[in-house]
Design a protein around this motif. Sequence first.
Motif, mmCIF file in Angstrom:
data_model
loop_
_atom_site.group_PDB
_atom_site.id
_atom_site.type_symbol
_atom_site.label_atom_id
_atom_site.label_comp_id
_atom_site.label_asym_id
_atom_site.label_seq_id
_atom_site.Cartn_x
_atom_site.Cartn_y
_atom_site.Cartn_z
ATOM 1 N N THR A 144 -9.897 4.262 -7.204
ATOM 2 C CA THR A 144 -8.509 3.960 -7.523
ATOM 3 C C THR A 144 -7.325 3.720 -6.635
ATOM 4 O O THR A 144 -6.302 3.338 -6.962
ATOM 5 N N HIS A 145 -7.738 3.764 -5.458
ATOM 6 C CA HIS A 145 -6.647 3.854 -4.289
ATOM 7 C C HIS A 145 -6.838 2.991 -3.057
ATOM 8 O O HIS A 145 -7.934 3.052 -2.528
ATOM 9 N N LEU A 146 -5.960 2.079 -2.685
ATOM 10 C CA LEU A 146 -6.313 1.151 -1.349
ATOM 11 C C LEU A 146 -4.962 1.504 -0.477
ATOM 12 O O LEU A 146 -3.894 1.888 -0.972
ATOM 13 N N LYS A 147 -5.204 1.459 0.624
ATOM 14 C CA LYS A 147 -4.030 1.741 1.708
ATOM 15 C C LYS A 147 -3.900 0.279 2.308
ATOM 16 O O LYS A 147 -4.682 -0.408 2.626
ATOM 17 N N TRP A 148 -2.401 0.050 2.123
ATOM 18 C CA TRP A 148 -1.949 -1.609 2.741
ATOM 19 C C TRP A 148 -1.406 -1.309 4.026
ATOM 20 O O TRP A 148 -0.275 -0.447 3.934
ATOM 21 N N ASN A 149 -1.543 -2.029 4.775
ATOM 22 C CA ASN A 149 -0.784 -2.409 6.035
ATOM 23 C C ASN A 149 -0.455 -3.752 6.529
ATOM 24 O O ASN A 149 -1.541 -4.394 6.720
ATOM 25 N N TYR A 150 0.608 -4.302 6.426
ATOM 26 C CA TYR A 150 0.929 -5.458 6.756
ATOM 27 C C TYR A 150 1.699 -5.595 8.049
ATOM 28 O O TYR A 150 2.755 -4.979 8.060
ATOM 29 N N GLN A 151 1.355 -6.716 9.073
ATOM 30 C CA GLN A 151 1.961 -6.545 10.274
ATOM 31 C C GLN A 151 2.244 -8.148 10.556
ATOM 32 O O GLN A 151 1.684 -9.045 10.837
ATOM 33 N N PRO A 152 3.549 -8.549 9.952
ATOM 34 C CA PRO A 152 4.019 -9.883 10.065
ATOM 35 C C PRO A 152 4.271 -10.183 11.592
ATOM 36 O O PRO A 152 4.688 -9.365 12.095
ATOM 37 N N GLN A 153 3.608 -11.631 11.919
ATOM 38 C CA GLN A 153 3.904 -11.958 13.403
ATOM 39 C C GLN A 153 5.320 -12.735 13.419
ATOM 40 O O GLN A 153 5.840 -12.740 14.785
ATOM 41 N N SER A 154 5.846 -13.291 12.484
ATOM 42 C CA SER A 154 7.074 -14.205 12.796
ATOM 43 C C SER A 154 7.738 -13.563 11.426
ATOM 44 O O SER A 154 7.694 -13.811 10.131
ATOM 45 N N THR A 155 9.051 -13.247 11.690
ATOM 46 C CA THR A 155 10.209 -12.535 10.528
ATOM 47 C C THR A 155 11.265 -13.461 10.830
ATOM 48 O O THR A 155 12.204 -13.495 10.013
ATOM 49 N N VAL A 156 11.534 -14.430 11.771
ATOM 50 C CA VAL A 156 12.723 -14.941 11.801
ATOM 51 C C VAL A 156 12.319 -16.703 12.030
ATOM 52 O O VAL A 156 11.569 -16.803 13.208
ATOM 53 N N ILE A 170 14.807 -17.672 3.967
ATOM 54 C CA ILE A 170 13.420 -17.227 3.291
ATOM 55 C C ILE A 170 13.465 -16.057 3.689
ATOM 56 O O ILE A 170 13.461 -15.308 4.856
ATOM 57 N N LYS A 171 12.752 -15.105 2.655
ATOM 58 C CA LYS A 171 12.770 -13.849 2.704
ATOM 59 C C LYS A 171 11.409 -13.438 2.357
ATOM 60 O O LYS A 171 10.748 -13.796 1.391
ATOM 61 N N ILE A 172 10.780 -12.520 3.232
ATOM 62 C CA ILE A 172 9.418 -11.840 2.995
ATOM 63 C C ILE A 172 9.512 -10.789 1.882
ATOM 64 O O ILE A 172 10.011 -9.958 2.038
ATOM 65 N N ASN A 173 8.773 -11.214 0.957
ATOM 66 C CA ASN A 173 8.701 -10.213 -0.230
ATOM 67 C C ASN A 173 7.618 -9.253 -0.305
ATOM 68 O O ASN A 173 7.409 -8.130 -0.772
ATOM 69 N N LEU A 174 6.602 -9.658 0.429
ATOM 70 C CA LEU A 174 5.321 -8.516 0.659
ATOM 71 C C LEU A 174 5.885 -7.507 1.444
ATOM 72 O O LEU A 174 6.606 -7.694 2.196
ATOM 73 N N PRO A 175 5.417 -6.339 1.037
ATOM 74 C CA PRO A 175 5.822 -5.105 1.601
ATOM 75 C C PRO A 175 5.349 -4.995 3.238
ATOM 76 O O PRO A 175 4.162 -4.973 3.179
ATOM 77 N N TYR A 176 6.341 -4.689 3.913
ATOM 78 C CA TYR A 176 5.858 -4.516 5.447
ATOM 79 C C TYR A 176 6.928 -3.468 6.043
ATOM 80 O O TYR A 176 6.698 -3.036 7.102
ATOM 81 N N GLU A 177 7.845 -3.221 5.251
ATOM 82 C CA GLU A 177 9.037 -2.033 5.735
ATOM 83 C C GLU A 177 8.247 -0.710 6.306
ATOM 84 O O GLU A 177 8.697 -0.494 7.226
#
Length: 186
Positions: A144-156, A170-177
Motif C-alpha cells: 500500500t506504499h511507494l516512496k517517490w523521489n523526483y530530481q528535475p534536471q531543468s527548472t529554469v 511554466i510551473k513544475i507541479n510534480l512534487p520535487y521540493e
Amino acid sequence: MKNLITILGIFFVFYCKAQQYPLNVNFTTVPNGSYIKDTNNEYNKFIGTWKANVGNKAVYIYITKQENRPITRLNKNFFRDVLLIRYKILVNNQIVEDTMNSSNDMVNTISMGTQIDGSVIFDYKGLKCLIGNGFITLEYIDSTHLKWNYQPQSTVVTNKNCSDYPANGIKINLPYETSDIIFTKK
C-alpha cells in the motif's frame, strides 16, 4: 515447401526466445531487436492508483504496464516492458495538471528499468520546452506504499531559449521540493 516453412517457423520461435533478456540487463549489451521482458513480474507490484498529499497539492499517479514497447536509445533499437505514469495534480481541489487521457505513445513518464534495490527509475520528459525533465525513482515499500523521489534536471527556462514560452511562465507541479514522498495505494 511445407517442410521448409515449418523449419523456418520453428527456427523463428527459438530465435525470438533466445533474444529475451530480464529487466535489469544493461540495454547497451543486448543486440538490436532484443526484448527486455519483465520475466519475473517485478513491475506488477507498482501497477495501480496511488495518492500523496504535499502541502496544498493532492497528487494522483496512475501506473500501468505496457509490454513489448519499441525503444530507441543510443542508436540501438529494442523492445522493453515498461511502466507508464499518468498523473493528476490538484491544488486546493482544482486540477492544475492532468495527463490521464494521454495515449501510451504520448505518456511523458516511462520506466527505464529496475535498480539493484528493486526500485524503478523513470525518465520524465518534462513539460513545454522540457521544463522539469529529469528522473523519478519509485521504491516499493509494501502493498500500500511507494516512496517517490523526483530530481528535475531543468527548472529554469526563459523565452530566450524557448520561443513559445508562455508569458506567465511554466510551473513544475510534480512534487520535487521534498524527497522521499510516500504515496498510498487507492
